[in-house]
Each structure stands twice: as structure tokens, then as C-alpha cells.
Design a protein around this motif. Structure first.
Motif, mmCIF file in Angstrom:
data_model
loop_
_atom_site.group_PDB
_atom_site.id
_atom_site.type_symbol
_atom_site.label_atom_id
_atom_site.label_comp_id
_atom_site.label_asym_id
_atom_site.label_seq_id
_atom_site.Cartn_x
_atom_site.Cartn_y
_atom_site.Cartn_z
ATOM 1 N N ILE A 30 0.830 -1.204 0.000
ATOM 2 C CA ILE A 30 0.000 0.000 0.000
ATOM 3 C C ILE A 30 0.870 1.261 0.000
ATOM 4 O O ILE A 30 0.509 2.261 -0.595
ATOM 5 N N VAL A 31 2.013 1.185 0.673
ATOM 6 C CA VAL A 31 2.930 2.324 0.758
ATOM 7 C C VAL A 31 4.285 1.882 0.197
ATOM 8 O O VAL A 31 5.102 1.316 0.909
ATOM 9 N N PRO A 32 4.540 2.134 -1.086
ATOM 10 C CA PRO A 32 5.792 1.663 -1.683
ATOM 11 C C PRO A 32 7.018 2.518 -1.342
ATOM 12 O O PRO A 32 8.143 2.029 -1.355
ATOM 13 N N GLU A 33 6.806 3.796 -1.018
ATOM 14 C CA GLU A 33 7.943 4.693 -0.835
ATOM 15 C C GLU A 33 8.546 4.600 0.560
ATOM 16 O O GLU A 33 7.856 4.373 1.539
ATOM 17 N N MET A 34 9.863 4.803 0.608
ATOM 18 C CA MET A 34 10.609 4.826 1.869
ATOM 19 C C MET A 34 10.516 6.223 2.486
ATOM 20 O O MET A 34 10.367 7.211 1.762
ATOM 21 N N PRO A 35 10.649 6.334 3.819
ATOM 22 C CA PRO A 35 10.763 7.661 4.434
ATOM 23 C C PRO A 35 11.979 8.395 3.874
ATOM 24 O O PRO A 35 12.976 7.772 3.494
ATOM 25 N N THR A 36 11.887 9.722 3.810
ATOM 26 C CA THR A 36 13.011 10.522 3.322
ATOM 27 C C THR A 36 13.448 11.501 4.393
ATOM 28 O O THR A 36 12.647 11.944 5.217
ATOM 29 N N GLN A 37 14.737 11.822 4.368
ATOM 30 C CA GLN A 37 15.255 12.826 5.287
ATOM 31 C C GLN A 37 16.362 13.603 4.593
ATOM 32 O O GLN A 37 16.972 13.130 3.637
ATOM 33 N N ARG A 90 6.814 -3.828 1.883
ATOM 34 C CA ARG A 90 6.013 -5.020 2.178
ATOM 35 C C ARG A 90 5.507 -5.057 3.615
ATOM 36 O O ARG A 90 4.623 -5.854 3.923
ATOM 37 N N MET A 91 6.004 -4.173 4.476
ATOM 38 C CA MET A 91 5.440 -4.056 5.825
ATOM 39 C C MET A 91 4.181 -3.188 5.826
ATOM 40 O O MET A 91 3.659 -2.849 6.876
ATOM 41 N N SER A 92 3.659 -2.873 4.640
ATOM 42 C CA SER A 92 2.338 -2.239 4.520
ATOM 43 C C SER A 92 1.355 -3.176 3.827
ATOM 44 O O SER A 92 0.215 -2.796 3.569
ATOM 45 N N ASP A 93 1.775 -4.394 3.558
ATOM 46 C CA ASP A 93 0.990 -5.390 2.823
ATOM 47 C C ASP A 93 0.187 -6.238 3.810
ATOM 48 O O ASP A 93 0.765 -6.885 4.687
ATOM 49 N N GLU A 124 12.715 -5.534 9.619
ATOM 50 C CA GLU A 124 13.391 -4.571 10.490
ATOM 51 C C GLU A 124 13.611 -3.222 9.815
ATOM 52 O O GLU A 124 13.531 -2.186 10.482
ATOM 53 N N THR A 125 13.900 -3.228 8.518
ATOM 54 C CA THR A 125 14.235 -1.972 7.840
ATOM 55 C C THR A 125 13.041 -1.301 7.176
ATOM 56 O O THR A 125 13.167 -0.178 6.685
ATOM 57 N N HIS A 126 11.889 -1.979 7.171
ATOM 58 C CA HIS A 126 10.691 -1.401 6.561
ATOM 59 C C HIS A 126 9.584 -1.150 7.584
ATOM 60 O O HIS A 126 8.415 -1.051 7.247
ATOM 61 N N SER A 127 9.997 -1.077 8.840
ATOM 62 C CA SER A 127 9.075 -0.693 9.917
ATOM 63 C C SER A 127 9.902 -0.064 11.029
ATOM 64 O O SER A 127 11.103 -0.304 11.130
#
Length: 194
Positions: A30-37, A90-93, A124-127
Motif C-alpha cells: 500500500i505504501v511503496p515509498e521509503m521515508p526521506t530525510q 512489504r510491511m504495509s501489505d 526490520e528496515t521497513h518498519s
């Protein structure tokens, strides 16, 4: 009979309220994009309540809410009344999340699974567990209205909080770390629900 009907209706309303919209969430990312900083043009440190907040990075993210936990006691609660465990990729799937049990306590986010639906490192890296500091009452009201499975967008700053007595709370600056110190501490200037 009326009493039983009222009890049933209250139970149904409570179930719908606390369950969130998980049943309506389709399988798939549902959310494919990574957080940005970014560290470009950061503001100077500023006073906030009884602390000094030092912006470490601009932060923007869109994520699925995996869990929320309110805190009312402890020094951290003076700044951050709410933590959110958030997921992207995939942690939004839903088909992945249905195989994971998620909990929060003591400012930690934990997950358990009997069979990894995706590689552990990806989980771990997608949540992440995010400690949220609302910039004002409007943002705080938006934060407290968020429910599990909402899709949200957050804008703000990853920060370091310092107190006059030497107490300090510092945000992680990467989504790659785990364990102690791996959570993000975000001064939230905007939070919207989709």
C-alpha cells in the motif's frame, strides 16, 4: 431484550472503532515509498516546553500504522505522548501483516511470527517505532485520532531533546538500525490521514 440489543450494539460499535479498517485493506504493498530525510537548511535549536530541541534532519514519510501506544507518565511523555509503529514497503501489505503479531510497551515496538512472511531484515528496515512530539495542539489532536491500519503522512524534524539537568533523548538517523536507540524522535509539524 432491549438491554441485550443495546449491549450488542455497543459491542459492535467498539469492535468497529478499535479494529480499524484492516478488513477493508487489500493485499499488496500500500505504501511503496521509503521515508526521506535531509540535512539541508535545518533550523537552529529552539526551546520547546522545558527542553531544547535540536533539528538533526528534515523528515517526511508516508506509512501504514501498525500499532499505536499512548504514554502519560515518565519524562519522555512530557514531550511525546504517543508512539506509532509504522510500516512501508512489504510491511504495509496485509498479506504479510496478517502473519505477524505486533505489540508496543515501554517505548518499544515488538513483533512475533511463527513463519517469516518476508526476510527478517526487511521487516526490520521497513518498519519502525516512532516517538512523536506534536508541534502544537492541532497536530496532537490529529496524532491522537490515528488508528491502526490508517495510512498517514508525517512531516517534521528528527530531533535531539536536551534538558537543563543533562537529560537527553536522541533520534536515530537511519532506518537500518535495530534495538536500543533505533527509534525515531520526530518533532511533528504536520500529520494527515488518507
Amino acid at each position: 431484550m432491549k438491554k441485550l440489543l443495546w449491549i450488542f450494539l455497543l459491542f459492535a460499535a467498539g469492535y468497529i472503532f478499535f479494529k480499524g479498517n484492516n478488513a477493508a485493506m487489500p493485499s499488496g504493498v500500500i505504501v511503496p515509498e521509503m521515508p526521506t530525510q535531509s540535512t539541508v537548511n535545518l533550523p537552529a535549536p529552539f526551546p520547546f516546553r522545558n527542553y531544547t530541541l535540536t533539528p538533526l534532519a528534515h523528515m517526511e514519510l508516508r506509512a501504514r500504522v501498525l500499532s499505536t501506544k499512548r504514554y502519560a507518565t515518565g519524562r519522555e511523555a512530557e514531550l511525546s505522548p504517543l508512539d506509532m509503529a509504522l510500516g512501508w514497503g512489504r510491511m504495509s501489505d496485509s498479506s504479510v501483516l496478517d502473519k505477524i503479531r505486533i505489540s508496543q510497551s515501554g517505548r518499544w515496538y515488538r513483533w512475533k511470527t511463527d513463519h517469516f512472511p518476508i526476510p527478517r531484515r526487511e521487516m526490520e528496515t521497513h518498519s519502525s517505532n516512532m516517538h512523536l512530539i506534536p508541534a502544537d495542539e492541532r497536530v496532537e489532536a490529529s496524532m491522537l485520532a490515528v488508528r491502526k491500519d490508517d495510512i498517514i503522512q508525517i512531516r517534521g524534524f528528527l530531533v535531539r531533546a536536551d534538558a537543563a539537568d543533562g537529560w537527553r533523548w536522541i533520534s536515530s538517523l537511519t532506518r537500518e538500525d535495530t534495538g536500543q536507540g533505533a527509534c525515531e524522535l520526530i518533532f511533528v509539524t504536520s500529520l494527515t490521514r488518507e
